[in-house]
Design a protein around this motif. Structure first.
Motif, short mmCIF file in Angstrom:
data_model
loop_
_atom_site.label_atom_id
_atom_site.label_comp_id
_atom_site.label_asym_id
_atom_site.label_seq_id
_atom_site.Cartn_x
_atom_site.Cartn_y
_atom_site.Cartn_z
N ALA A 1 47.88 40.16 53.32
CA ALA A 1 46.79 41.11 53.08
C ALA A 1 46.23 40.99 51.66
O ALA A 1 45.15 41.50 51.37
CB ALA A 1 47.31 42.53 53.31
N THR A 2 46.96 40.35 50.78
CA THR A 2 46.46 40.13 49.43
C THR A 2 46.93 38.77 48.93
O THR A 2 47.89 38.22 49.47
CB THR A 2 46.95 41.27 48.48
N ASN A 3 46.24 38.25 47.93
CA ASN A 3 46.63 36.95 47.39
C ASN A 3 47.83 37.14 46.46
O ASN A 3 47.72 37.75 45.41
CB ASN A 3 45.44 36.35 46.62
N TYR A 4 48.97 36.60 46.86
CA TYR A 4 50.20 36.81 46.08
C TYR A 4 50.15 36.14 44.71
O TYR A 4 50.98 36.41 43.87
CB TYR A 4 51.42 36.32 46.86
N ARG A 5 49.22 35.24 44.52
CA ARG A 5 49.13 34.58 43.21
C ARG A 5 48.24 35.36 42.23
O ARG A 5 48.10 34.98 41.08
CB ARG A 5 48.60 33.16 43.37
N ASP A 6 47.60 36.43 42.73
CA ASP A 6 46.75 37.23 41.84
C ASP A 6 47.40 38.55 41.46
O ASP A 6 46.74 39.46 40.96
CB ASP A 6 45.39 37.51 42.51
N LEU A 7 48.67 38.69 41.73
CA LEU A 7 49.33 39.96 41.47
C LEU A 7 49.72 40.08 39.99
O LEU A 7 50.16 39.10 39.40
CB LEU A 7 50.61 40.07 42.31
N ASN A 8 49.52 41.26 39.43
CA ASN A 8 49.98 41.52 38.06
C ASN A 8 50.79 42.81 37.99
O ASN A 8 51.86 42.84 37.41
CB ASN A 8 48.79 41.63 37.10
N PHE A 9 50.23 43.86 38.59
CA PHE A 9 50.91 45.16 38.59
C PHE A 9 51.26 45.56 40.03
O PHE A 9 50.44 45.39 40.93
CB PHE A 9 50.01 46.24 37.97
N LEU A 10 52.44 46.08 40.18
CA LEU A 10 52.91 46.45 41.52
C LEU A 10 53.53 47.85 41.47
O LEU A 10 53.67 48.43 40.39
CB LEU A 10 53.98 45.46 42.00
N PHE A 11 53.94 48.34 42.63
CA PHE A 11 54.67 49.60 42.69
C PHE A 11 55.93 49.40 43.52
O PHE A 11 55.87 48.80 44.59
CB PHE A 11 53.83 50.69 43.36
N VAL A 12 57.04 49.90 43.00
CA VAL A 12 58.26 49.94 43.80
C VAL A 12 58.24 51.27 44.53
O VAL A 12 58.05 52.33 43.93
CB VAL A 12 59.51 49.82 42.93
N LEU A 13 58.38 51.19 45.85
CA LEU A 13 58.27 52.38 46.69
C LEU A 13 59.67 52.95 46.93
O LEU A 13 60.54 52.25 47.44
CB LEU A 13 57.63 51.97 48.02
N LYS A 14 59.85 54.19 46.53
CA LYS A 14 61.14 54.85 46.78
C LYS A 14 61.04 55.63 48.08
O LYS A 14 60.16 56.47 48.23
CB LYS A 14 61.49 55.81 45.64
#
Lengths: 169, 263
Positions: free
Chosen positions: B249-262
């Motif tokens: 669903a998104t380009n994994y090579r353009d990732l910079n910021f993410l969220f860890v889901l609790k």
């Protein structure tokens, strides 16, 4: 401690910072040169085998910091690359790193390093310590671009090192 | 010559000792602090490379900007219409849930994280983030980007940093279902090379373009996180199960910021 070793240690860490930053910004593009591998080749051509071994070990350890492979894969690969580069420059080619020698070493090492990481990972996975990864993940078409960029940077480094006589002592 | 053999032996012996320490988890805190240190020290290089990347990106894409603008304008119009429709449906949903006494959806806690590096050997399989157990990250936590797009799962946790396996990693397998249709199966990573939607019954209908969401089965991942879309059916009719390749669903090579889901 010898001044030369401090300079080499500093350069190695600097190369690692540049490499890890490039991987971070360019998100693992094949055009990011393998600076630590190139440093190992240059070091192997200019120093003794024991020195090459420990320099390769240090370079491999730095690569382990962000590695997802089983621990030791990069140390193992760079140790073998360092020994091979040392033996090649003493037995197969000239030690002066002329253009054809440099090309031979860089192309060989760029292909050898991922192959060795795969061999290490396969060995460890056979002991059920890690997941096996297909060889195609390590040796694929993208290596062609890595070879090209490694060659370009290697010739730059080779030219640059002549301006630092302290490294040749 | 003797000294050379001794040094070679010592180097490989030290490697063996470090491997042992790594397996015994003694080395993990050292590597954790090294990651933190390198992340701090590489800041100037990242800034320079970032500038180079942005500048060259502008030069490289200047031709496509007008074309992209037209495309995005159309997408914005379509999405605006979709949002209006969804808001109405949402209100109706709340009203009906209250009427029927359904439990409302839970609010999820998110931990914002930044990628500090990728695996040098295989950047599409694993990345390192700048949050660890000290910040509440735990093993197996789902990792998402804005918009509830699932991108990976926490694979290793140290005090200050963590390693995340991307969905394209061979270590990841997720129960998923197709929208529309509801066909269920398993999304698996392919050693950093892509993803496969597998174990789908031959009685179910899946088509290229269908969206894949987490089903919530197994409990590790909450339901309704977007994984990607079906790209191509790769199995034949004679096979026991259907199989399809999945477009993330998104380009994994353009990732910079993410969220860890609790959960």
């Amino acid at each position: 401690m010898n001044n030369k070793y401090l300079i080499y240690a500093g350069l190695l860490f600097l190369f690692f910072l540049v490499h890890s930053s490039a991987v971070k910004v360019f998100q693992g593009s094949s055009f990011v040169p393998e600076l630590l591998l190139l440093a190992v080749i240059i070091f192997a051509a200019m120093n003794s085998l024991p020195e090459t071994l420990w320099f390769s070990f240090g370079a491999g350890f730095l690569l382990e910091i962000f590695s997802a492979e089983f621990f030791g894969a990069h140390i193992f690969a760079l140790l073998i690359c360092g020994i091979t580069a040392y033996l090649a420059t003493r037995n197969l080619t000239a030690q002066e790193l002329a253009a054809p020698t440099a090309a031979f070493l860089v192309i060989g090492a760029t292909l050898l390093r991922p192959a060795l990481v795969w061999v290490y990972q396969a060995g460890v996975s056979s002991l059920d310590l890690a997941t096996a990864i297909p060889v195609g993940v390590f040796l694929n078409g993208e290596l062609f671009y890595t070879v090209l960029v490694n060659l370009a940077i290697f010739y730059l480094l080779r030219a640059g090192i002549r301006y630092f006589p302290a490294l040749n002592k | 010559m003797f000294s050379t053999y001794v040094h070679t032996l010592l180097a490989f012996l030290l490697l063996a000792v470090l491997v042992f320490l790594s397996v015994s988890a003694v080395l993990a805190p050292v590597m954790d602090w090294l990651r933190v240190g390198v992340n701090f020290l590489d800041y100037p290089f990242v800034a320079v490379f970032g500038f180079v990347k942005n500048f060259s990106g502008i030069l490289w894409n200047v031709k496509n900007i007008a074309q992209e603008n037209v495309l995005l304008t159309k997408q914005v119009e379509k999405l605006t219409a979709d949002v209006a429709a969804l808001e109405r449906v949402g209100e109706e949903n709340v009203f009906l849930r209250e009427g029927l006494g359904f439990r409302t959806s839970q609010r999820r806690e998110l931990i914002p994280v930044e990628i500090i590096s990728r695996d040098f050997q295989n950047p599409d399989q694993n990345l390192t983030i700048n949050r660890g157990s000290r910040h509440g990250v735990a093993l197996g936590d789902p990792v998402i980007v804005a918009g509830n797009i699932l991108v990976g799962v926490v694979a290793e946790v140290a005090e200050n940093t963590s390693a995340v396996d991307l969905l394209t990693s061979s270590k990841v397998a997720i129960n998923a279902l197709v929208v529309p249709g509801g066909a269920s199966g398993l999304v698996r990573g392919e050693h950093g090379l892509g993803m496969t939607f597998d174990l789908v019954s031959q009685n179910e209908v899946i088509n290229p373009g269908d969206q894949l969401l987490t089903s919530g089965l197994g409990g590790q991942f909450p339901k309704d996180l977007l994984i990607g879309e079906v790209s191509r059916i790769t199995s034949g009719e004679s096979e026991l199960f259907q199989r399809a390749s999945v477009l993330p669903a998104t380009n994994y090579r353009d990732l910079n910021f993410l969220f860890v889901l609790k959960p």
